[in-house]
Design a protein around this motif. Structure first.
Motif, mmCIF file in Angstrom:
data_model
loop_
_atom_site.group_PDB
_atom_site.id
_atom_site.type_symbol
_atom_site.label_atom_id
_atom_site.label_comp_id
_atom_site.label_asym_id
_atom_site.label_seq_id
_atom_site.Cartn_x
_atom_site.Cartn_y
_atom_site.Cartn_z
ATOM 1 N N UNK A 61 0.839 -1.216 0.000
ATOM 2 C CA UNK A 61 0.000 0.000 0.000
ATOM 3 C C UNK A 61 0.865 1.254 0.000
ATOM 4 N N UNK A 64 2.391 1.970 -3.331
ATOM 5 C CA UNK A 64 1.401 2.488 -4.284
ATOM 6 C C UNK A 64 1.002 3.918 -3.921
ATOM 7 N N UNK A 65 0.661 4.118 -2.646
ATOM 8 C CA UNK A 65 0.192 5.448 -2.236
ATOM 9 C C UNK A 65 1.248 6.518 -2.447
ATOM 10 N N UNK A 66 2.503 6.136 -2.240
ATOM 11 C CA UNK A 66 3.587 7.109 -2.391
ATOM 12 C C UNK A 66 4.108 7.153 -3.824
ATOM 13 N N UNK A 67 3.493 6.337 -4.693
ATOM 14 C CA UNK A 67 3.849 6.360 -6.110
ATOM 15 C C UNK A 67 5.330 6.040 -6.327
ATOM 16 N N UNK B 3 -9.917 -3.201 0.167
ATOM 17 C CA UNK B 3 -8.745 -3.351 -0.682
ATOM 18 C C UNK B 3 -9.069 -3.114 -2.151
ATOM 19 N N UNK B 6 -9.237 0.413 -2.828
ATOM 20 C CA UNK B 6 -7.893 0.975 -2.822
ATOM 21 C C UNK B 6 -7.242 0.857 -4.193
ATOM 22 N N UNK B 7 -7.497 -0.272 -4.838
ATOM 23 C CA UNK B 7 -6.841 -0.500 -6.111
ATOM 24 C C UNK B 7 -7.616 0.093 -7.276
ATOM 25 N N UNK B 10 -6.056 3.104 -8.167
ATOM 26 C CA UNK B 10 -4.627 2.959 -7.987
ATOM 27 C C UNK B 10 -3.927 3.477 -9.242
ATOM 28 N N UNK B 11 -2.792 4.082 -9.002
ATOM 29 C CA UNK B 11 -2.044 4.600 -10.145
ATOM 30 C C UNK B 11 -1.194 3.493 -10.719
ATOM 31 N N UNK B 13 1.978 2.691 -11.085
ATOM 32 C CA UNK B 13 3.172 3.330 -10.531
ATOM 33 C C UNK B 13 4.358 3.255 -11.475
ATOM 34 N N UNK B 17 4.499 8.128 -12.601
ATOM 35 C CA UNK B 17 5.400 9.237 -12.315
ATOM 36 C C UNK B 17 5.569 10.129 -13.540
#
Lengths: 158, 498
Positions: A61, A64-67, B3, B6-7, B10-11, B13, B17
């Motif tokens: 988590x 993901x949250x902090x990218x 959960x 949450x996803x 979700x980015x 990742x 960026x």
């Protein structure tokens, strides 16, 4: 203190209907911002990245949250079906992380660069007692598993 | 904590960026595609399974200028994630979420329904792109090469898996499940997937399967299945077994079934275990426990109430599939008994002894095989891979490979992921060193789509796939399944082109 519960994943086979949810780490979260836990990740280039997560979140988590840009991390989205959120700890921290289920060990066995203090980030639940923890993202080196396994074969003499 | 929620937002990742960068590029693309297109490296990927998507993901992320097109033979993406991963492993299919974000990236385009090698040649792709990545997988299968292999009742695991997973060319398989004993040759994860599905129609497990994306015809056939016993046969011993521990544990815990092992197969194994690395050690210990230990009360009770059984049979190679003379259907399989010899690696050697096992169903799961899709490419026909070094195809500058066509058909999804990242890294090194010349202006998909149009091929875009996806999801909803797959290419195209 956050109470957390590892749902025993033995129930995966016994109660397959709950397959998708029983491997997820459930934690009760504290939402107070002053209660955050500092986590240090060492990325594949050896750089230290310091972030904060809330008690109750898993290390996946937090990533993901902090990218955080760990390529390929958490491919199965925390369902204990791959080993891509593999993290390595020092021995002292590893002991604090609590027991490992057979199912997590099964997945870790497929991880690149497995060590005795390896865990899956999706199965580790943040709590205040883990403040300042250091988690290293192992380098992904192709073929390490095949090489290791090939050696094993020659152990066997019938 | 929810959960799923949450996803849901979700980015990605791996790409997130660079979100601001990609928006910027999108803008340029809209306002002046020619300008942007002319100076960016153009790469195409052949095949949209994990090998293709992980290579694409890494390239798009690491090179903010690369424009990437993915060509796929079928109208639907994701390769073995859709057609290989067992329906009762839905969590593995979560990788589709990341693949989808890659496909929807502003610098990525998907062209389904394009058969590279037939509709367009590798040379034409080389002409249009700076680099070509072949990640078309392993669609053939190794054959046993024994008499009786073509009898009714003998199937390749690849086809059986394709049948229950809705692979269009396997929809007519209709396997005969009217016998009591099934023999699976091979002990890899595919063999165990097949074993689990064959043994599933019992108690809760069929209910569980009903909640997966297994095809309706397969579900109906399995509900009528008479198979009660599955033997999983391997040439070598327990220490050489190819499956992973997760799959063995699933067998050990499979509701309504009990293990049926031969203790003699495990003689001398525990003595050598202490020097074996942890993964192999834990896997072997689980087998030893299952085969040799006296079960506790609860497990004993479970085994007593089991109506189906499964077991590994080691040190056996197929010699011949035997037929019932009257019906000419499979009635037994003749197995040769092997012993192991260690000569650098451990190999099975025939002892001369044979045994017959009565069975009505034989599924051969001894490996997938990559095929050559263009005679101009190098190919190692013994290993059935494209010879390469870190993904660079031998003697073929500008052409790379990833996935099973690069490595051979082994490994879990993380293995393919890492191998695909390696291929992407090789290509980027070559771009940086100048070994791969990206200075020339290339036309990319513009010229390829024009070629395809001229040949009457209508590609399926990712937006078209999303129409198929939505139809499948809706059909599934009515039955309480995540999706009900469309089973023919015609149906898929019909939905895509409406």
């Amino acid at each position: 203190m956050s109470a957390f519960l590892f749902v025993p994943s033995l129930c995966r086979a016994a109660l397959p209907l709950t397959l998708c949810c029983c491997v997820v780490v459930f934690c009760t979260s504290h939402h107070r911002s002053d209660n955050k836990v500092t986590v240090n990740f060492i990325n594949r280039d050896g750089d230290r990245i310091t972030v904060k997560g809330s008690p109750g979140e898993s290390l996946l988590d937090v990533v993901i949250n902090e990218d955080l840009d760990f390529d390929g991390f958490g491919a199965c989205e925390g369902t204990l079906a791959c080993s891509t959120c593999h993290l390595i700890f020092d021995e002292e921290m590893y002991k604090k992380l609590g027991p490992v289920t057979d199912e997590e060990m099964d997945m870790l066995d497929l991880a690149y660069g497995l060590t005795d203090t390896s865990r899956l980030g999706c199965q580790i639940c943040l709590s205040k007692s883990l403040e300042g923890m250091v988690a290293r993202v192992p380098e992904s080196v192709a073929d390490i598993r095949q090489t290791k396994d090939a050696e094993v074969v020659s152990f066997y003499k019938h | 904590m929810n959960y799923k929620l949450l996803f849901s937002h979700r980015k990605l990742w791996t790409l997130g960026r660079r979100r601001s960068t990609s928006r910027l590029h999108e803008g340029i693309r809209v306002s002046g595609q020619a300008l942007f297109s002319s100076c960016s490296p153009k790469v195409c990927v052949v095949g949209s399974g994990p090998g293709g998507f992980y290579t694409a993901q890494h390239l798009i992320k690491a090179r903010p200028d690369v424009e990437l097109d993915i060509y796929e033979r079928l109208p639907v993406p994701f390769g073995l994630v859709r057609f290989g991963v067992a329906p009762d492993h839905p969590e593995v299919k979560n990788v589709i979420n990341t693949f989808t974000q890659t496909a929807k990236h502003s610098r990525c385009n998907f062209y389904g329904n394009v058969n590279v090698g037939r509709d367009v040649t590798i040379n034409e792709l080389k002409e249009a792109y700076h680099a070509v990545v072949l990640s078309y997988g392993a669609e053939g299968n190794r054959t046993m090469g024994v008499p009786g292999e073509d009898l009714a009742g003998v199937y390749a695991a690849k086809d059986f898996v394709g049948w229950y997973n809705g692979l269009p060319n396997c929809r007519e398989l209709n396997p005969d499940l009217s016998c009591e004993t099934a023999v699976i040759l091979g002990q890899g994860n595919v063999a165990l997937d097949v074993a689990r599905i064959l043994l599933a129609p019992i108690n809760d497990y069929i209910l569980f399967l009903q909640s997966t994306d297994i095809t309706q015809p397969a579900l109906e056939a399995l509900a009528q299945s008479q198979v009660r016993r599955v033997l999983i046969v391997g040439r070598r011993g327990p220490l050489q077994i190819a499956c992973t521990i997760k799959e063995i544990r699933e067998m050990v815990n499979l509701p309504g079934t009990k293990p049926e092992m031969l203790p003699a197969d495990f003689e001398g194994i525990s003595e050598v275990l202490k020097d074996v690395p942890r993964p192999r050690k834990r896997l072997t210990e689980l087998m030893l426990k299952t085969a040799l230990e006296t079960p506790g009360e609860k497990e004993l009770e479970r085994r007593k109430s089991a109506s189906r059984s499964w077991g590994f049979r080691f040190f056996r190679s197929p010699v011949e599939v035997l037929a019932e003379p009257r019906t000419n259907k499979t009635s037994a399989i003749r197995l040769a008994v092997n012993r192991l010899e260690v000569e650098g690696f451990t190999r099975a050697v025939l002892t001369g002894e044979v045994e017959d096992v009565t069975c009505g169903l034989v599924i051969s799961s001894i490996g997938y095989r990559s095929l050559l899709i263009d005679p101009g490419l190098p190919f190692d026909s013994r290993k059935a891979i494209i010879p390469n070094s870190m993904g660079r195809i031998q003697h073929t500058p500008g052409v790379y490979c990833s996935g099973w066509v690069k490595t051979g058909p082994t490994g879990v999804i993380a293995t393919t992921m890492n191998n695909s990242f390696d291929t992407a890294r090789s290509m980027m090194e070559d771009m940086d060193s100048g070994a791969l010349d990206v200075s020339a202006v290339k036309s990319g998909s513009q010229s390829i789509t024009a070629l395809l149009r001229g040949r009457g091929v209508k590609p399926v875009t990712f937006a078209d796939w999303e129409k198929i996806d939505s139809v499948e999801t809706k059909k599934g909803e009515a039955e309480g399944k995540p999706r009900e797959k469309l089973l023919s290419v015609e149906e898929m195209l019909q939905v895509a082109q409406t």
